[in-house]
Design an enzyme around this catalytic site. Structure first.
Site, PDB file in Angstrom:
ATOM      1  N   ASP A 108       0.838  -1.206   0.000  1.00 25.25           N
ATOM      2  CA  ASP A 108       0.000   0.000   0.000  1.00 25.25           C
ATOM      3  C   ASP A 108       0.878   1.264   0.000  1.00 25.25           C
ATOM      4  O   ASP A 108       2.112   1.168  -0.062  1.00 25.25           O
ATOM      5  CB  ASP A 108      -0.898  -0.086   1.255  1.00 25.25           C
ATOM      6  CG  ASP A 108      -2.158   0.742   1.166  1.00 25.25           C
ATOM      7  OD1 ASP A 108      -2.412   1.345   0.120  1.00 25.25           O
ATOM      8  OD2 ASP A 108      -2.904   0.781   2.173  1.00 25.25           O
ATOM      9  N   HIS A 109       0.241   2.405   0.125  1.00 24.48           N
ATOM     10  CA  HIS A 109       0.902   3.729   0.086  1.00 24.48           C
ATOM     11  C   HIS A 109       2.379   3.730   0.483  1.00 24.48           C
ATOM     12  O   HIS A 109       2.740   3.324   1.589  1.00 24.48           O
ATOM     13  CB  HIS A 109       0.213   4.698   1.066  1.00 24.48           C
ATOM     14  CG  HIS A 109      -1.161   5.073   0.664  1.00 24.48           C
ATOM     15  ND1 HIS A 109      -1.446   6.163  -0.113  1.00 24.48           N
ATOM     16  CD2 HIS A 109      -2.351   4.493   0.929  1.00 24.48           C
ATOM     17  CE1 HIS A 109      -2.749   6.243  -0.299  1.00 24.48           C
ATOM     18  NE2 HIS A 109      -3.319   5.238   0.314  1.00 24.48           N
ATOM     19  N   GLU A 181      -4.265   8.320   7.415  1.00 24.12           N
ATOM     20  CA  GLU A 181      -4.081   6.870   7.388  1.00 24.12           C
ATOM     21  C   GLU A 181      -2.628   6.543   7.614  1.00 24.12           C
ATOM     22  O   GLU A 181      -1.744   7.150   7.018  1.00 24.12           O
ATOM     23  CB  GLU A 181      -4.515   6.302   6.025  1.00 24.12           C
ATOM     24  CG  GLU A 181      -4.609   4.774   6.040  1.00 24.12           C
ATOM     25  CD  GLU A 181      -4.734   4.174   4.651  1.00 24.12           C
ATOM     26  OE1 GLU A 181      -4.018   4.621   3.729  1.00 24.12           O
ATOM     27  OE2 GLU A 181      -5.526   3.244   4.505  1.00 24.12           O
ATOM     28  N   HIS A 225      -9.613   9.022   3.594  1.00 25.61           N
ATOM     29  CA  HIS A 225      -9.331   7.844   4.419  1.00 25.61           C
ATOM     30  C   HIS A 225     -10.070   7.941   5.751  1.00 25.61           C
ATOM     31  O   HIS A 225     -10.140   9.018   6.335  1.00 25.61           O
ATOM     32  CB  HIS A 225      -7.833   7.737   4.711  1.00 25.61           C
ATOM     33  CG  HIS A 225      -7.026   7.251   3.541  1.00 25.61           C
ATOM     34  ND1 HIS A 225      -5.884   7.875   3.140  1.00 25.61           N
ATOM     35  CD2 HIS A 225      -7.187   6.204   2.718  1.00 25.61           C
ATOM     36  CE1 HIS A 225      -5.372   7.231   2.104  1.00 25.61           C
ATOM     37  NE2 HIS A 225      -6.143   6.205   1.817  1.00 25.61           N
ATOM     38  N   HIS A 263      -9.428   4.694  -3.408  1.00 25.13           N
ATOM     39  CA  HIS A 263      -8.950   4.782  -2.018  1.00 25.13           C
ATOM     40  C   HIS A 263      -9.965   5.564  -1.206  1.00 25.13           C
ATOM     41  O   HIS A 263     -10.718   6.363  -1.751  1.00 25.13           O
ATOM     42  CB  HIS A 263      -7.627   5.542  -1.944  1.00 25.13           C
ATOM     43  CG  HIS A 263      -6.450   4.745  -2.362  1.00 25.13           C
ATOM     44  ND1 HIS A 263      -5.461   4.376  -1.480  1.00 25.13           N
ATOM     45  CD2 HIS A 263      -6.075   4.249  -3.562  1.00 25.13           C
ATOM     46  CE1 HIS A 263      -4.537   3.683  -2.132  1.00 25.13           C
ATOM     47  NE2 HIS A 263      -4.884   3.588  -3.397  1.00 25.13           N
ATOM     48  N   ASN A 285      -9.786  -0.099  -2.060  1.00 24.66           N
ATOM     49  CA  ASN A 285      -9.136  -0.387  -0.785  1.00 24.66           C
ATOM     50  C   ASN A 285     -10.140  -0.394   0.362  1.00 24.66           C
ATOM     51  O   ASN A 285     -10.996   0.471   0.445  1.00 24.66           O
ATOM     52  CB  ASN A 285      -8.070   0.669  -0.497  1.00 24.66           C
ATOM     53  CG  ASN A 285      -6.832   0.470  -1.353  1.00 24.66           C
ATOM     54  OD1 ASN A 285      -6.822  -0.357  -2.263  1.00 24.66           O
ATOM     55  ND2 ASN A 285      -5.797   1.219  -1.054  1.00 24.66           N
TER      56      ASN A 285
HETATM   57 ZN   LIG Z   1      -5.251   4.770   0.467  1.00 27.15          ZN
END
Ligand SMILES: [Zn+2]
Length: 357
Positions: A108-109, A181, A225, A263, A285
């Protein structure tokens, strides 16, 4: 005809990742990407996918990776995040095939300051490739959305050139997902950055498609998020259609050329999700909602069995009754796995990802 006619079960790599996403885009469904932080959460997600006959995406964040390796390890040079991501990948690779579903194994990110984590995973991919002819992971995300567009694209291209020969998929982000997040706080970000423009998306497409077709774009359309009170977030998934149409025109009519990623979708309506999928979102996500779901089963168990959890021996049925079958982690953690698994099935249903094998 189903997903297993297109790609095999187990962790997918190389062009199989694109074949899965192409199939999803054609059939107008998307696959949820669930953040996992342990073998317990990973297994529960795989179990859900098996039960509903669906492909699935398992992903590890930088913080989740460190947790996978153990919170007791130092992480000042991203060493725990690197090891944890590798450990998660090996665990998932070891068991995935037995669940009988295609799995995309993703990270992820990764913001600029976390690039040492990315470098470590990429090194592991290269080593795995030398021994097995495929990368350890299916796919990685680079999130340089805080940089200028030029720097964002240039860094993505630089990494993508190293990833493409290994068959790795790249997910990149342009425009910013609001909220907070995994320690990155975007709650105060400029509003215009929360909605990516079609020209910017096409610049990304042009630069990356010159390297490989195996990439997706997380565009911002008001996503945030986390979970907020209804009305606080203005999602505009219909904007994604503009990106596709703009790219179609530039590419002489190639239909829906972009693979898009959603997202910050926690709390969005079924209608919003449907619009996003119709417009070429192939991956969504899911983290916040599955975190809460994992807690729910454990919380309920601990509350309902409170009288059995105070001492090793002695409960409401008698002072000499043993409590081992209540405090064994295979019992109470399992309750969290069940509620997590149920929430993953719900996410799959929302995205049309049920009975797809
Ligand atoms: Zn994300």
């Amino acid at each position: 005809m189903g997903v297993l006619d297109v790609v095999p079960a187990g962790v997918l790599t190389g062009d199989n990742v694109r074949k899965l996403f192409e199939y999803a885009k054609e059939q107008q469904f998307a696959i949820p990407a669930i953040n996992v932080t342990s073998s317990s959460t990973a297994n529960a997600v795989l179990e859900a996918a098996r039960d509903i006959k669906a492909p699935i995406i398992l992903q590890v964040s930088q913080g989740g990776s460190a947790y996978f390796a153990g919170k007791g390890l130092a992480n000042d040079r991203q060493q725990a995040s690197i090891l944890g991501a590798i450990a998660a990948a090996h665990h998932i690779r070891t068991v995935a095939k037995e669940y009988g579903v295609p799995v995309v194994l993703h990270s992820d990110h990764c913001a600029h300051k976390l690039l040492p984590w990315f470098d470590g995973m990429l090194k592991a991919d290269e080593e795995y490739f030398q021994r097995h002819g495929e990368a350890l992971f299916s796919s990685h995300m680079l999130d340089l959305s805080e940089e200028s567009k030029e720097d964002n694209i240039a860094t993505c291209v630089q990494y993508f050139k190293r990833m493409a020969p290994l068959g790795l998929w790249l997910e990149m982000e342009i425009g910013i997902t609001g909220g907070e997040e995994d320690g990155v706080d975007n709650t105060g970000v400029d509003n215009s950055k929360l909605y990516t423009q079609p020209e910017d998306i096409f610049d990304v497409y042009s630069a990356l498609s010159a390297v490989s077709p195996n990439f997706s774009i997380a565009a911002a359309f008001g996503n945030v998020h986390g979970v907020y009170k209804p009305g606080n977030v203005k999602l505009h998934p219909e904007l994604l259609q503009k990106h596709q149409v703009y790219a179609e025109e530039k590419l002489n009519g190639k239909k829906k050329p972009l693979f898009l990623v959603f997202h910050g979708g926690s709390g969005s309506t079924k209608e919003e999700i449907k619009t996003a999928v119709t417009n070429g979102v192939v991956k969504m996500n899911v983290d916040t909602d599955t975190q809460f779901a994992y807690l729910a089963g454990i919380r309920n168990f601990v509350q309902n069995k409170s009288g059995y959890l105070q001492t090793q021996v002695g409960n409401p049925e008698g002072a000499d009754k043993p409590n081992k079958k209540y405090y064994d982690p295979r019992v109470w953690v399992r309750e969290g796995e069940k509620t997590l698994s149920a929430r993953v099935k719900e996410a799959c249903a929302d995205l049309g990802n049920v009975d797809r094998l």
